[in-house]
Design an enzyme around this catalytic site. Structure first.
Site, PDB file in Angstrom:
ATOM      1  N   ASN A   1       0.464  -0.607  -0.616  1.00 23.56           N
ATOM      2  CA  ASN A   1       0.457  -0.063   0.151  1.00 23.56           C
ATOM      3  C   ASN A   1       1.067   1.529  -0.012  1.00 23.56           C
ATOM      4  OD1 ASN A   1       0.126  -0.926   2.981  1.00 23.56           O
ATOM      5  ND2 ASN A   1      -1.324   0.464   3.302  1.00 23.56           N
ATOM      6  N   ASP A   2       0.578   2.118   0.705  1.00 23.22           N
ATOM      7  CA  ASP A   2       1.038   3.737   0.778  1.00 23.22           C
ATOM      8  C   ASP A   2       2.744   3.409   0.551  1.00 23.22           C
ATOM      9  OD1 ASP A   2      -1.296   3.918   2.332  1.00 23.22           O
ATOM     10  OD2 ASP A   2      -0.429   4.800   4.049  1.00 23.22           O
TER      11      ASP A   2
ATOM     12  N   GLN B   1       4.929   0.348   2.072  1.00 22.04           N
ATOM     13  CA  GLN B   1       4.410  -0.164   3.376  1.00 22.04           C
ATOM     14  C   GLN B   1       3.795  -1.772   2.264  1.00 22.04           C
ATOM     15  OE1 GLN B   1       2.088   0.556   6.483  1.00 22.04           O
ATOM     16  NE2 GLN B   1       4.520   1.741   6.355  1.00 22.04           N
TER      17      GLN B   1
ATOM     18  N   TYR C   1       4.201   0.993  10.747  1.00 22.17           N
ATOM     19  CA  TYR C   1       3.830   2.040   9.776  1.00 22.17           C
ATOM     20  C   TYR C   1       3.918   3.085   8.962  1.00 22.17           C
ATOM     21  CZ  TYR C   1      -0.460  -0.287  11.101  1.00 22.17           C
ATOM     22  OH  TYR C   1      -1.602  -1.189  11.099  1.00 22.17           O
TER      23      TYR C   1
ATOM     24  N   ASP D   1       1.903   8.782  10.202  1.00 23.35           N
ATOM     25  CA  ASP D   1       1.864   8.550   9.025  1.00 23.35           C
ATOM     26  C   ASP D   1       3.567  10.089   8.643  1.00 23.35           C
ATOM     27  OD1 ASP D   1       1.164   6.500   8.088  1.00 23.35           O
ATOM     28  OD2 ASP D   1      -0.560   8.013   7.470  1.00 23.35           O
TER      29      ASP D   1
END
Length: 479
Positions: free
Chosen positions: A43-44, A60, A103, A163
């Site tokens: 993901n990110d 991620q 994260y 984040d």
């Protein structure tokens, strides 16, 4: 020096890659010129940076499943933003402050030391979440040593606090963090530091009040561009409004000015970055040419993630193409980076095309990995381009509406669409990569990004109009 636990986690991830490599690579929907996970879920994008002659993109990554879980930081490097080399994972969940996931976060160059900031995710024995903003360092860009927690959760926010994006301004470091207030409003929170270790909490610089604009803001990125301060952020909890906010969660930006003395950010209204189905968690960096480059996740949390056809092949999701950001007035334009032209071959062109109430295919204009460019567009009625019978783009010259429509991979081929208002259409730039499409309108004034899954043999591209449309057509095969 990595701990023995982290080394073990990374070893297990590498073994997972080897175990399923043949299955992953056998997927006909595997992309050809986008970044993807070697196995599992991506993901990110994280830690985008140009450092010592190389581009670094971290991301991620859940290597052991195609669902979310205790995330690693995967790692790719490149000399040109086009050809990428996979590196060993940079971070793995292993310590008391990140045992349930490393994260999202960012990267900076601290006097030659590549320094990562990320959110350590922890759930205690009662299932209560705790989050910590953490740091890791590297002198070679490949091997990273965790330095532990640099910011604990400040008062006034829930544990949805994550984040970190870090940058330097006038010899001082700054960080923005996505947050949720105890009143359950989405916020962006600002910190400053002299040394990257000791951080001062300045406070919230943007966010909703009384539930007016989402309950959580993720993935903030604040940067200076053309004399203004741009804040990119991903609000969660926005309700659809006409053609706007149609995905589960949104990604967009504010244009304003940050007062570094007071910590006050004066800004305009929120504008969506992408009008398509799959776009989230964008992050930017500055390259060696001074360009502001953005890459995003070609996905959205909680939006049909468990229904992607690629899951059968043990992987899911990808990142977007790198895009250069240009600020014109208070509007961000996104343009595919020039280096993509290095992938071109087999050029086909049709100058002065005129379609009149007809459907037409053009010899040589088809394929699975294709770049299409339409220039000097003019017309009446509706222009439609149907790609592999599963996804289509259209522009209505009278209604002045652009539409992306696809057959849903989650709902048995049901038609679904995304739209935006567009006062005119002069250029149309489309990148097709097996199971993804990115459409840039008017040199990036608006962009649509989506995944689609069609018949493996189908490579057709069909042009259609119900009135009259003229344009110049160019097509290249990519890769």
């Amino acid at each position: 020096m990595k701990s023995s636990n982290e080394r073990r986690q990374i070893q297990l991830a590498e073994e997972e890659i080897k175990k399923y490599a043949s299955i992953v690579e056998s997927d006909p929907n595997r992309l050809r010129y986008h970044l993807m996970p070697p196995v599992g879920l991506m993901n990110d994008p994280n830690g985008l940076i140009y450092w010592k002659g190389q581009y670094h993109v971290f991301y991620q990554w859940m290597p052991f499943a195609t669902t979310h879980g205790a995330k690693f930081w995967g790692h790719y490097t490149s000399h040109d933003l086009i050809h990428w080399e996979r590196q060993a994972p940079a971070l793995a969940p292993s310590e008391w402050f990140d045992r349930n996931g490393c994260y999202s976060g960012s990267a900076v160059d601290n006097d030659g030391v590549l320094t990562l900031f990320y959110t350590g995710n922890v759930k205690d024995d009662q299932g209560v979440r705790h989050t910590y903003q953490c740091m890791a360092i590297s002198t070679d860009g490949l091997h990273f040593e965790k330095k532990g927690v640099v910011i604990y959760l400040p008062d006034g926010y829930t544990a949805h606090f994550r984040d970190p994006k870090v940058w330097k301004y006038k010899n001082k470091w700054y960080m923005v963090v996505g947050a949720q207030s105890v009143q359950l409003d989405g916020k962006v929170v600002l910190f400053c530091s002299e040394d990257l270790i000791h951080w001062e909490h300045i406070g919230s610089i943007a966010g909703g009040e009384n539930g007016t604009f989402g309950y959580m803001w993720e993935c903030p990125d604040l940067f200076h561009l053309s004399g203004k301060d741009v804040l990119i952020v991903c609000p969660q909890g926005l309700q659809p409004e006409g053609m706007h906010y149609q995905n589960v969660y949104q990604a967009g930006y504010f244009i304003g000015q940050l007062n570094y003395e007071t910590g006050q950010y004066i800004h305009g209204t929120f504008t969506e970055l992408d009008r398509g189905f799959e776009f989230y968690a964008p992050q930017t960096m500055v390259d060696e040419h001074g360009r502001r480059i953005m890459i995003a996740w070609m996905g959205v949390p909680d939006q049909d993630e468990n229904k992607h056809p690629t899951i059968y092949y043990r992987w899911v999701h990808a990142l977007t193409l790198p895009r250069e950001l240009i600020l014109i007035g208070d509007k961000l334009y996104q343009r595919p980076i020039e280096q993509l032209q290095l992938l071109r071959s087999e050029k086909v062109q049709y100058p002065n095309v005129s379609l009149q109430k007809e459907k037409r295919k053009f010899d040589g204009v088809k394929g699975k990995t294709v770049e299409l460019l339409l220039k000097h567009i003019d017309g009446k009625g509706v222009l439609s381009i149907n790609i592999q019978h599963h996804v289509s783009f259209s522009y209505d010259f009278e209604q002045k509406i652009a539409t992306l429509e696809r057959e849903s991979f989650a709902r048995n081929g049901e038609k679904e669409r995304r739209q935006c208002a567009l006062s005119s259409l002069q250029t149309l730039h489309i990148f097709i990569d097996t199971s993804s499409i990115e459409i840039f309108l008017n040199e990036g004034e608006e962009v649509f990004t989506a995944r689609f899954f069609s018949n493996e043999e189908n490579e057709d591209i069909l042009f259609q109009t119900n009135e009259q449309v003229t344009f110049h057509l160019y097509k290249w095969k990519l890769c």
